[in-house]
Write an enzyme that holds these catalytic residues in place. Structure first.
Site, PDB file in Angstrom:
ATOM      1  N   CYS A  54       0.806  -1.224   0.000  1.00 58.18           N
ATOM      2  CA  CYS A  54       0.000   0.000   0.000  1.00 58.18           C
ATOM      3  C   CYS A  54       0.842   1.279   0.000  1.00 58.18           C
ATOM      4  O   CYS A  54       1.359   1.649  -1.045  1.00 58.18           O
ATOM      5  CB  CYS A  54      -0.975  -0.045   1.170  1.00 58.18           C
ATOM      6  SG  CYS A  54      -2.402   0.998   0.905  1.00 58.18           S
TER       7      CYS A  54
ATOM      8  N   HIS B  16      -3.458  -5.605   2.792  1.00 55.36           N
ATOM      9  CA  HIS B  16      -3.102  -5.732   4.205  1.00 55.36           C
ATOM     10  C   HIS B  16      -3.728  -7.030   4.706  1.00 55.36           C
ATOM     11  O   HIS B  16      -4.317  -7.780   3.957  1.00 55.36           O
ATOM     12  CB  HIS B  16      -3.700  -4.578   5.010  1.00 55.36           C
ATOM     13  CG  HIS B  16      -3.350  -3.224   4.509  1.00 55.36           C
ATOM     14  ND1 HIS B  16      -2.154  -2.615   4.781  1.00 55.36           N
ATOM     15  CD2 HIS B  16      -4.039  -2.343   3.752  1.00 55.36           C
ATOM     16  CE1 HIS B  16      -2.143  -1.408   4.227  1.00 55.36           C
ATOM     17  NE2 HIS B  16      -3.264  -1.215   3.594  1.00 55.36           N
TER      18      HIS B  16
HETATM   19  N1  GLN Z   1      -2.321   6.725   2.011  1.00 55.47           N
HETATM   20  C1  GLN Z   1      -2.487   5.845   0.944  1.00 55.47           C
HETATM   21  C2  GLN Z   1      -3.869   5.822   0.327  1.00 55.47           C
HETATM   22  O1  GLN Z   1      -4.872   6.010   1.003  1.00 55.47           O
HETATM   23  C3  GLN Z   1      -2.086   4.481   1.420  1.00 55.47           C
HETATM   24  C4  GLN Z   1      -3.085   3.860   2.365  1.00 55.47           C
HETATM   25  C5  GLN Z   1      -2.575   2.604   2.983  1.00 55.47           C
HETATM   26  O2  GLN Z   1      -1.375   2.383   3.078  1.00 55.47           O
HETATM   27  N2  GLN Z   1      -3.500   1.812   3.461  1.00 55.47           N
HETATM   28  O3  GLN Z   1      -3.935   5.628  -0.842  1.00 55.47           O
END
Ligand code: GLN
Length: 255
Positions: free
Chosen positions: A108, A207
């Site tokens: 992510c 995740h």
């Molecule tokens: N901040 C990034 C987004 O919302 C990554 C989010 C995350 O790592 N879950 O796209």
């Protein structure tokens, strides 16, 4: 200097063969239990009789002397903004590792920063290190929920996504897999792709943590590390009775 077990703090067996795991920015990039990926690698390496050593790479901190596996987790846009300049300083080192075939898993937020650029929903432009040929733009609709991804190499992968960034793949990467219809959004919610691969680098939005429920991916990373460092070419296999239970519960969850 005596090594300690990274989980228990006890002295590690110094006659064992070490594997050095580099954890990118654990303070800023570690949400939804992504550190569980590191824990999974540590445990599986221990079960195989190796001595895992976890090195945290912090903003402004020294580079570890060795890296056999590189792991990065997710983060809020604000966490990514705190680390991206530092990551740019490490680009050469990381590219060298990619060229050596060092396995990497970027989830992510770190996946986005390994791409070419991330334009956040808040209007910030975060330059990525471009190891993965992808670009990301924050959108107001967050892509949230449980995901099943069908992959050629690992079979179905299960996880959880939550991102405003929508990522599009360039020509120099392959998707990790395709989102099963009705079971998630993936990179952008439109082209069914999820994640990106180049050499032994895997970027993904999943995740969960990812690796406990998808040990085929964990053992691929471990296998690549053992091949590089010790010339061991057989992929390790481990009996883990809880994995199938965890996978089937995860796969039966509603989106
Ligand atoms: N901040 C990034 C987004 O919302 C990554 C989010 C995350 O790592 N879950 O796209």
């Amino acid at each position: 200097m005596a090594q300690t077990n990274p989980i228990t703090g006890e002295p590690a067996d110094e006659v064992g063969r070490p594997i050095d795991i580099v954890q990118l920015y654990p303070r800023e990039l570690n949400i939804y239990g992504d550190w569980g990926n590191t824990l999974t690698l540590v445990r599986r390496l221990e079960w195989l009789g190796y001595v895992p050593r976890v090195h945290d790479l912090e903003v402004g901190g020294p580079l570890p002397r060795r890296a056999d596996i590189v792991i990065g987790g997710g983060g809020q846009d604000s966490g990514q903004a705190q680390v991206y300049r530092d990551l740019l300083q490490r680009e050469r080192w990381l590219r060298g590792l990619v060229d050596l075939g060092i396995p990497m898993l970027l989830v992510c937020g770190s996946y986005q920063l390994f791409g070419r650029s991330f334009d956040t929903i808040g209007g910030q432009q975060l330059t990525g290190i471009g190891i993965l040929d992808v670009t990301t733009k924050g959108e107001s609709d967050r892509l949230v929920g449980n995901v099943i991804v069908d992959t050629e190499q690992f079979g179905p992968i299960v996880g959880f996504e939550n991102h405003s960034g929508q990522t599009f793949l360039g020509e120099q990467v392959e998707p990790l897999g395709l989102v099963r219809p009705g079971h998630g959004a993936g990179n952008n919610g439109t082209d069914r792709t999820e994640g990106a691969r180049r050499a032994n680098v895997i970027g993904t939005y999943l995740h969960g943590s990812l690796l406990p429920k998808n040990p085929a991916v964990a053992d691929y990373l471990i296998g690549a590390a053992l091949a590089n460092r010790y010339g061991i070419l057989t992929t390790p296999s481990l009996d883990d009775p809880y994995v199938e239970q965890a996978r089937s519960v995860a796969m039966s969850r509603p989106r």
